[in-house]
Design a protein around this motif. Structure first.
Motif, PDB file in Angstrom:
ATOM      1  N   PHE A 176       0.935  -1.304   0.068  1.00 43.28           N
ATOM      2  CA  PHE A 176       0.094   0.012   0.112  1.00 43.28           C
ATOM      3  C   PHE A 176       0.782   1.181   0.141  1.00 43.28           C
ATOM      4  O   PHE A 176       0.556   2.347  -0.828  1.00 43.28           O
ATOM      5  CB  PHE A 176      -0.797  -0.081   1.422  1.00 43.28           C
ATOM      6  N   PRO A 177       1.802   1.514   0.988  1.00 46.29           N
ATOM      7  CA  PRO A 177       2.569   2.675   0.932  1.00 46.29           C
ATOM      8  C   PRO A 177       3.428   2.950  -0.212  1.00 46.29           C
ATOM      9  O   PRO A 177       3.754   3.934  -0.607  1.00 46.29           O
ATOM     10  CB  PRO A 177       3.172   2.760   2.120  1.00 46.29           C
ATOM     11  N   VAL A 178       3.852   1.897  -1.018  1.00 48.42           N
ATOM     12  CA  VAL A 178       4.626   1.988  -2.141  1.00 48.42           C
ATOM     13  C   VAL A 178       3.771   1.951  -3.397  1.00 48.42           C
ATOM     14  O   VAL A 178       4.317   1.732  -4.691  1.00 48.42           O
ATOM     15  CB  VAL A 178       5.726   0.923  -2.365  1.00 48.42           C
ATOM     16  N   THR A 179       2.361   2.093  -3.172  1.00 47.76           N
ATOM     17  CA  THR A 179       1.488   2.202  -4.414  1.00 47.76           C
ATOM     18  C   THR A 179       0.880   3.446  -4.351  1.00 47.76           C
ATOM     19  O   THR A 179      -0.497   3.555  -4.517  1.00 47.76           O
ATOM     20  CB  THR A 179       0.640   0.925  -4.571  1.00 47.76           C
ATOM     21  N   GLY A 180       1.652   4.602  -3.609  1.00 49.63           N
ATOM     22  CA  GLY A 180       0.921   5.639  -3.680  1.00 49.63           C
ATOM     23  C   GLY A 180      -0.544   5.826  -2.517  1.00 49.63           C
ATOM     24  O   GLY A 180      -1.149   6.759  -2.812  1.00 49.63           O
ATOM     25  N   GLU A 181      -0.464   4.634  -1.678  1.00 49.52           N
ATOM     26  CA  GLU A 181      -1.457   4.661  -0.785  1.00 49.52           C
ATOM     27  C   GLU A 181      -2.877   4.515  -1.452  1.00 49.52           C
ATOM     28  O   GLU A 181      -3.963   5.065  -0.898  1.00 49.52           O
ATOM     29  CB  GLU A 181      -1.510   5.681   0.234  1.00 49.52           C
ATOM     30  N   GLN A 182      -3.016   3.849  -2.561  1.00 48.18           N
ATOM     31  CA  GLN A 182      -4.295   3.772  -3.434  1.00 48.18           C
ATOM     32  C   GLN A 182      -5.087   2.658  -2.728  1.00 48.18           C
ATOM     33  O   GLN A 182      -4.730   1.389  -2.869  1.00 48.18           O
ATOM     34  CB  GLN A 182      -4.148   3.396  -4.896  1.00 48.18           C
ATOM     35  N   PRO A 183      -6.233   2.962  -2.290  1.00 49.21           N
ATOM     36  CA  PRO A 183      -6.892   2.002  -1.571  1.00 49.21           C
ATOM     37  C   PRO A 183      -7.430   0.730  -2.549  1.00 49.21           C
ATOM     38  O   PRO A 183      -7.755  -0.506  -2.073  1.00 49.21           O
ATOM     39  CB  PRO A 183      -8.244   2.830  -1.235  1.00 49.21           C
ATOM     40  N   SER A 184      -7.287   0.924  -3.867  1.00 43.37           N
ATOM     41  CA  SER A 184      -7.570  -0.419  -4.941  1.00 43.37           C
ATOM     42  C   SER A 184      -6.817  -1.327  -4.294  1.00 43.37           C
ATOM     43  O   SER A 184      -6.849  -2.468  -4.797  1.00 43.37           O
ATOM     44  CB  SER A 184      -7.502   0.155  -5.979  1.00 43.37           C
ATOM     45  N   VAL A 185      -5.339  -1.173  -3.874  1.00 38.99           N
ATOM     46  CA  VAL A 185      -4.479  -2.449  -3.536  1.00 38.99           C
ATOM     47  C   VAL A 185      -4.895  -3.024  -2.405  1.00 38.99           C
ATOM     48  O   VAL A 185      -4.795  -4.267  -2.491  1.00 38.99           O
ATOM     49  CB  VAL A 185      -3.187  -1.662  -3.441  1.00 38.99           C
ATOM     50  N   THR A 186      -5.282  -2.404  -1.310  1.00 39.85           N
ATOM     51  CA  THR A 186      -5.719  -3.158  -0.149  1.00 39.85           C
ATOM     52  C   THR A 186      -7.117  -3.732  -0.288  1.00 39.85           C
ATOM     53  O   THR A 186      -7.503  -4.710   0.379  1.00 39.85           O
ATOM     54  CB  THR A 186      -5.555  -2.217   1.105  1.00 39.85           C
ATOM     55  N   SER A 187      -8.032  -3.237  -1.166  1.00 40.46           N
ATOM     56  CA  SER A 187      -9.409  -3.574  -1.128  1.00 40.46           C
ATOM     57  C   SER A 187      -9.620  -4.796  -2.341  1.00 40.46           C
ATOM     58  O   SER A 187     -10.676  -5.232  -2.167  1.00 40.46           O
ATOM     59  CB  SER A 187     -10.572  -2.640  -1.146  1.00 40.46           C
ATOM     60  N   CYS A 188      -8.809  -4.829  -3.290  1.00 38.78           N
ATOM     61  CA  CYS A 188      -8.934  -5.677  -4.266  1.00 38.78           C
ATOM     62  C   CYS A 188      -9.132  -7.053  -3.802  1.00 38.78           C
ATOM     63  O   CYS A 188      -8.473  -7.618  -2.711  1.00 38.78           O
ATOM     64  CB  CYS A 188      -7.999  -5.240  -5.573  1.00 38.78           C
ATOM     65  N   SER A 189      -9.575  -8.087  -4.574  1.00 34.75           N
ATOM     66  CA  SER A 189      -9.426  -9.459  -4.545  1.00 34.75           C
ATOM     67  C   SER A 189      -7.944  -9.767  -4.852  1.00 34.75           C
ATOM     68  O   SER A 189      -7.290 -10.553  -4.043  1.00 34.75           O
ATOM     69  CB  SER A 189     -10.461 -10.214  -5.172  1.00 34.75           C
ATOM     70  N   HIS A 190      -7.705  -9.693  -5.972  1.00 36.35           N
ATOM     71  CA  HIS A 190      -6.311 -10.139  -6.407  1.00 36.35           C
ATOM     72  C   HIS A 190      -5.735  -8.728  -7.355  1.00 36.35           C
ATOM     73  O   HIS A 190      -6.106  -8.214  -7.852  1.00 36.35           O
ATOM     74  CB  HIS A 190      -6.611 -11.166  -7.782  1.00 36.35           C
TER      75      HIS A 190
END
Ligand SMILES: Cc1cc2nc3c(=O)[nH]c(=O)nc-3n(C[C@H](O)[C@H](O)[C@H](O)COP(=O)(O)O)c2cc1C
Length: 198
Positions: A60-74
């Protein structure tokens, strides 16, 4: 779903509902990506699939804190494969196995082998271009399968390589978060026809 509808209805989902995609569905999506065309059919891509929540949280922090990273399935990490020795060897075998006439096979291998002599930078640029073609299949494919997706280049490739233990010759290029959207699409904003066709 008609392809035209897929293209019109897909959008970059910014947030997912956290529900898991069934494995069979993911297998279908990977198959659509696998069928992507590429120059000389070299297919210079690799896909790392992240489902583990702890790893997604770490990314998450190395993906611009984009919520799609933590909330996606895959989270699909589409990577460029710069190992052209291996790619060319595989292309050669595949053409032999597939009964491609020798003359054509030799010609393709001659063209493909030229990549082996190129700098890492040039090989990477070539491979990355092909990866972006597979991105199209991934995004439209996801929609066709009833899924939502978000492409992302706002991430730190080197940090991804470190966290996911990806070898140096495989370079994270673009991410595709896949899941079930928890947001709604905005109206499409695109340049006018006359702005792009000249
Ligand atoms: C190569 C590429 C990289 C993108 N990177 C991001 C990103 O890092 N984060 C994000 O939220 N959207 C990202 N997007 C989504 C675009 O902003 C989006 O596709 C564009 O605004 C058009 O909107 P639509 O896809 O919803 O039709 C990216 C899209 C592409 C094709």
């Amino acid at each position: 779903m008609e392809f035209q509808d897929v293209v019109r209805q897909r959008y970059a989902a910014k947030k997912f509902d956290g529900k898991s995609i069934p494995q069979e569905k993911m297998d279908e999506l990977i198959e659509l990506i696998r069928l992507t065309p590429s120059g000389l059919n070299l297919q210079p891509w690799k896909i790392k699939i992240v489902t583990d929540q702890k790893t997604k949280d770490e990314l998450f922090p190395v993906t611009g804190e984009q919520p799609s990273v933590t909330s996606c399935s895959h989270l699909l990490v589409l990577c460029a494969n710069t190992d052209f020795d291996d790619l060319v060897a595989k292309a050669d075998k595949s053409m032999r196995d597939g009964g491609v006439p020798d003359e054509i096979r030799r010609h393709v291998i001659e063209l493909a082998s030229a990549h082996k002599e190129k700098s890492l930078e040039a090989r990477l640029a070539y491979a990355r271009n092909q990866v972006f073609i597979s991105l199209g299949n991934a995004l439209n494919g996801a929609k066709a399968l009833g899924l939502d997706a978000c492409p992302m280049t706002n991430f730190q490739p080197q940090e991804y390589s470190r966290i996911l233990n990806i070898p140096a010759h495989i370079v994270p290029t673009v991410l595709v978060a896949v899941g079930y959207a928890a947001d709604k699409p905005m109206p499409k904003r695109r340049l006018a026809n006359e702005d792009i066709v000249f």
